[in-house]
Design a protein around this motif. Structure first.
Motif, PDB file in Angstrom:
ATOM      1  N   ALA A 192     -68.026   0.902 -25.712  1.00 37.95           N
ATOM      2  CA  ALA A 192     -67.247   0.449 -26.866  1.00 37.95           C
ATOM      3  C   ALA A 192     -67.503  -1.025 -27.179  1.00 37.95           C
ATOM      4  O   ALA A 192     -68.002  -1.787 -26.341  1.00 37.95           O
ATOM      5  CB  ALA A 192     -65.760   0.667 -26.594  1.00 37.95           C
ATOM      6  N   THR A 193     -67.129  -1.422 -28.373  1.00 37.67           N
ATOM      7  CA  THR A 193     -67.115  -2.832 -28.759  1.00 37.67           C
ATOM      8  C   THR A 193     -65.913  -3.502 -28.103  1.00 37.67           C
ATOM      9  O   THR A 193     -64.800  -2.964 -28.131  1.00 37.67           O
ATOM     10  CB  THR A 193     -67.025  -2.983 -30.282  1.00 37.67           C
ATOM     11  N   ILE A 194     -66.128  -4.660 -27.497  1.00 35.70           N
ATOM     12  CA  ILE A 194     -65.055  -5.361 -26.772  1.00 35.70           C
ATOM     13  C   ILE A 194     -64.307  -6.285 -27.732  1.00 35.70           C
ATOM     14  O   ILE A 194     -64.922  -7.101 -28.421  1.00 35.70           O
ATOM     15  CB  ILE A 194     -65.638  -6.173 -25.606  1.00 35.70           C
ATOM     16  N   VAL A 195     -62.960  -6.150 -27.770  1.00 33.49           N
ATOM     17  CA  VAL A 195     -62.133  -6.912 -28.713  1.00 33.49           C
ATOM     18  C   VAL A 195     -60.942  -7.526 -27.984  1.00 33.49           C
ATOM     19  O   VAL A 195     -60.589  -7.103 -26.878  1.00 33.49           O
ATOM     20  CB  VAL A 195     -61.632  -6.010 -29.869  1.00 33.49           C
ATOM     21  N   PRO A 196     -60.275  -8.513 -28.587  1.00 37.70           N
ATOM     22  CA  PRO A 196     -59.081  -9.118 -27.975  1.00 37.70           C
ATOM     23  C   PRO A 196     -57.913  -8.137 -27.926  1.00 37.70           C
ATOM     24  O   PRO A 196     -57.885  -7.145 -28.668  1.00 37.70           O
ATOM     25  CB  PRO A 196     -58.760 -10.297 -28.909  1.00 37.70           C
ATOM     26  N   PRO A 197     -56.911  -8.412 -27.095  1.00 35.23           N
ATOM     27  CA  PRO A 197     -55.768  -7.499 -26.963  1.00 35.23           C
ATOM     28  C   PRO A 197     -54.886  -7.428 -28.207  1.00 35.23           C
ATOM     29  O   PRO A 197     -54.085  -6.507 -28.331  1.00 35.23           O
ATOM     30  CB  PRO A 197     -54.989  -8.069 -25.772  1.00 35.23           C
ATOM     31  N   THR A 198     -55.046  -8.397 -29.106  1.00 32.97           N
ATOM     32  CA  THR A 198     -54.239  -8.403 -30.337  1.00 32.97           C
ATOM     33  C   THR A 198     -54.933  -7.689 -31.496  1.00 32.97           C
ATOM     34  O   THR A 198     -54.455  -7.733 -32.628  1.00 32.97           O
ATOM     35  CB  THR A 198     -53.926  -9.847 -30.752  1.00 32.97           C
ATOM     36  N   GLU A 199     -56.054  -7.026 -31.224  1.00 26.98           N
ATOM     37  CA  GLU A 199     -56.797  -6.307 -32.271  1.00 26.98           C
ATOM     38  C   GLU A 199     -55.901  -5.251 -32.922  1.00 26.98           C
ATOM     39  O   GLU A 199     -55.300  -4.401 -32.241  1.00 26.98           O
ATOM     40  CB  GLU A 199     -58.030  -5.636 -31.674  1.00 26.98           C
ATOM     41  N   ILE A 200     -55.818  -5.292 -34.256  1.00 24.24           N
ATOM     42  CA  ILE A 200     -54.974  -4.352 -34.998  1.00 24.24           C
ATOM     43  C   ILE A 200     -55.785  -3.129 -35.405  1.00 24.24           C
ATOM     44  O   ILE A 200     -56.887  -3.250 -35.945  1.00 24.24           O
ATOM     45  CB  ILE A 200     -54.358  -5.038 -36.235  1.00 24.24           C
ATOM     46  N   LEU A 201     -55.232  -1.953 -35.146  1.00 25.63           N
ATOM     47  CA  LEU A 201     -55.860  -0.685 -35.506  1.00 25.63           C
ATOM     48  C   LEU A 201     -55.092  -0.067 -36.665  1.00 25.63           C
ATOM     49  O   LEU A 201     -53.873   0.122 -36.588  1.00 25.63           O
ATOM     50  CB  LEU A 201     -55.844   0.278 -34.313  1.00 25.63           C
ATOM     51  N   THR A 202     -55.781   0.248 -37.733  1.00 24.73           N
ATOM     52  CA  THR A 202     -55.138   0.854 -38.899  1.00 24.73           C
ATOM     53  C   THR A 202     -55.912   2.103 -39.306  1.00 24.73           C
ATOM     54  O   THR A 202     -57.039   2.335 -38.860  1.00 24.73           O
ATOM     55  CB  THR A 202     -55.093  -0.122 -40.085  1.00 24.73           C
ATOM     56  N   GLY A 203     -55.299   2.884 -40.177  1.00 27.31           N
ATOM     57  CA  GLY A 203     -55.960   4.079 -40.689  1.00 27.31           C
ATOM     58  C   GLY A 203     -55.934   5.243 -39.722  1.00 27.31           C
ATOM     59  O   GLY A 203     -56.921   5.964 -39.584  1.00 27.31           O
ATOM     60  N   ILE A 204     -54.806   5.471 -39.077  1.00 30.69           N
ATOM     61  CA  ILE A 204     -54.692   6.597 -38.167  1.00 30.69           C
ATOM     62  C   ILE A 204     -54.946   7.904 -38.911  1.00 30.69           C
ATOM     63  O   ILE A 204     -54.617   8.034 -40.097  1.00 30.69           O
ATOM     64  CB  ILE A 204     -53.293   6.608 -37.498  1.00 30.69           C
ATOM     65  N   ASP A 205     -55.557   8.853 -38.242  1.00 31.28           N
ATOM     66  CA  ASP A 205     -55.846  10.160 -38.825  1.00 31.28           C
ATOM     67  C   ASP A 205     -54.575  10.761 -39.422  1.00 31.28           C
ATOM     68  O   ASP A 205     -53.525  10.797 -38.777  1.00 31.28           O
ATOM     69  CB  ASP A 205     -56.410  11.074 -37.728  1.00 31.28           C
TER      70      ASP A 205
END
Length: 490
Positions: free
Chosen positions: A205-218
């Motif tokens: 996976a791509t490594i991101v900070p813990p505050t990365e926001i995930l949007t667009g849930i199925d």
């Protein structure tokens, strides 16, 4: 003004918990769904990724039914470390989840430790042990494991869930770090580790900070859970880091001890210092901070083992009745708690438990006290390794199931010779995940600000007279560990 709420989704080893909090850390509602573990062969421990994903949905469904959710701001995610799944090009699992307790790569761990293990450890901060995905992948490579051969991607359980719900292959610093495949100082996949296990960086996976926001849930998943499709999720971190955060143990010198079935002692630190003795882990948390510590396989599971062994059918409280009246040192019994193998400080999957000093006058209460003291001596020994890197702790916080035992917490305070701060909730990892979600959304000013948003607990004071006795007993315990370690073989 209506109360703003936030959810912590905690994907653990034995269960998935969804906890709804207000912004002060007070629990509004909670739900828990159990996870099944499978043992197909000796030392193998697996779980079904589809079951875990379905239980995550069920936990969120259940918690939302217990409270209004119009005011929910976000969901933060916590997950157990060291899991591994082989996934095909359609993002379908080819294998079960190999969890941290899986020990099938013990042979590979020994070989690596005898050769270049120390070099890999210095780059990744992850001890060379079967718990780590690095060793799981090495085992897969060496035995031509069919799912490994066919895999297009390799994921932790957390990554698998995020990919299925959001269509994104991302992982946070701490989960990547705990894989044993990431350079803990540069925060990139470590070439030497990848070459060792035959994996390309684009398979991870791509490594991101813990505050990365995930949007667009199925949409289908959102509808099934009962969430709005525009509700943000925040990737969060691993459960160990988040348990510290949720406990407020985030500054240098603040140590958190978690003891449930297993246990760990951890401390945040600036940068990424690594133990010269390979006795502890160093896992990245943010770009500028890491968590150092050591996990033990032997927490509350040891007490349960003794309870089952003696065929005691009452509660844990009943089982420990009378233990507080037994003198420090259990009248001559010392117990090595390695009934489940051991990670820190030995990093020896073949370690065995041992009662030393039994005599005809000893009874159940003596054995129970010796077990509680042995668990604590083991944690103390890990703590001594932490002190070599970070200095003596200024504050010790304790959480987890075993912390509900007043007699054990007093033993903890007396062995460590410091007051013990008890959390008022056992949902520290979930609250840590929820807090990171608030930080990611800009609803909380900093990670450190969580200190003002933790329900007050209580303090158990150390008995210094008992501590002096335990100092002497610990030296005997440590020597016994060293003398018997030669015999810890398969």
């Amino acid at each position: 003004m209506e109360t703003e709420l936030v959810i912590g989704l905690d994907i653990g080893t034995t269960s998935v918990k969804a906890v709804l909090f207000d912004r002060k850390g007070n629990v509004v509602a909670e739900a828990e769904k159990l996870i099944t573990s499978y043992y197909p062969e000796k030392n193998w421990v697996e779980q079904d990724p589809i079951e875990i994903e379905r239980q995550s949905i069920a936990a969120l469904q259940a918690v939302l039914k217990k409270a209004p959710h119009e005011n929910i701001l976000a969901v933060g995610i916590s997950a157990a470390m060291h899991s591994l799944i082989c996934v095909n090009e359609k993002d379908e699992p080819l294998s079960n989840v190999l969890i941290w307790a899986d020990g099938r790569s013990s042979v590979q761990a020994k070989k690596l430790n005898d050769t270049i293990g120390a070099e890999i450890y210095k780059k990744t901060g992850t001890p060379i042990h079967p718990m780590s995905p690095l060793l799981k992948l090495l085992w897969m490579k060496e035995v031509n494991y069919e799912p490994y051969i066919r895999a297009s991607f390799f994921m932790s359980m957390k990554e698998f869930l995020i990919n299925k719900w959001f269509g994104k292959r991302v992982t946070d610093y701490s989960m990547a770090s705990a894989s044993g495949l990431m350079n803990v100082k540069d925060l990139v996949w470590e070439p030497a580790a990848l070459e060792l296990v035959g994996v390309q960086a684009n398979q991870l996976a791509t490594i991101v900070p813990p505050t990365e926001i995930l949007t667009g849930i199925d949409e289908h998943i959102a509808k099934e859970i009962g969430l709005k499709t525009d509700l943000p999720f925040v990737i969060g971190a691993a459960d160990g880091q988040l348990a510290n955060l949720g406990n407020g143990a985030i500054n240098p010198g603040e140590v958190a001890v978690s003891v449930g079935t297993s246990g760990a002692i951890r401390q945040f630190t600036a940068g990424a210092p690594i133990s010269n003795k390979q006795e502890t882990f160093t896992y990245a948390f943010t770009e500028s901070s890491s968590i150092i510590g050591g996990p033990t396989n032997n927490g509350g599971i040891v007490l349960q083992w003794l309870k089952d062994l003696l065929e005691f059918e009452g509660s844990h409280d009943d089982f420990l009745t009378g233990v507080e009246s037994i003198a420090v040192g259990a009248e001559g019994i010392l117990f090595l708690p390695y009934v489940n193998g051991e990670r820190a400080p030995l990093w020896n999957q073949h370690a065995k438990g041992n009662f030393f000093g039994l005599s005809i006058g000893h009874k159940k209460e003596h054995l129970a006290r010796a077990v509680l003291e042995g668990i604590t001596f083991n944690l103390y020994q890990i703590g001594q390794s932490l002190e070599e890197i970070a200095g003596k702790p200024k504050k010790i916080s304790v959480n987890g199931g075993l912390s509900q035992s007043s007699v054990w917490v007093q033993i903890m305070a007396d062995v460590f010779g410091q007051d013990i701060h008890l959390s008022d909730t056992h949902h520290n990892a979930a609250w840590g995940a929820a807090w990171i979600a608030l930080v990611g959304l800009g609803k909380a000013e900093s990670l450190e600000a969580i200190k003002d948003n933790i329900p007050a607990g209580k303090v158990v004071q150390t008995n210094l007279a008992n501590h002096k006795k335990y100092v002497v007993l610990y030296q005997k315990y440590k020597k016994l560990v060293k003398d018997l370690a030669f015999h810890f073989q398969d």
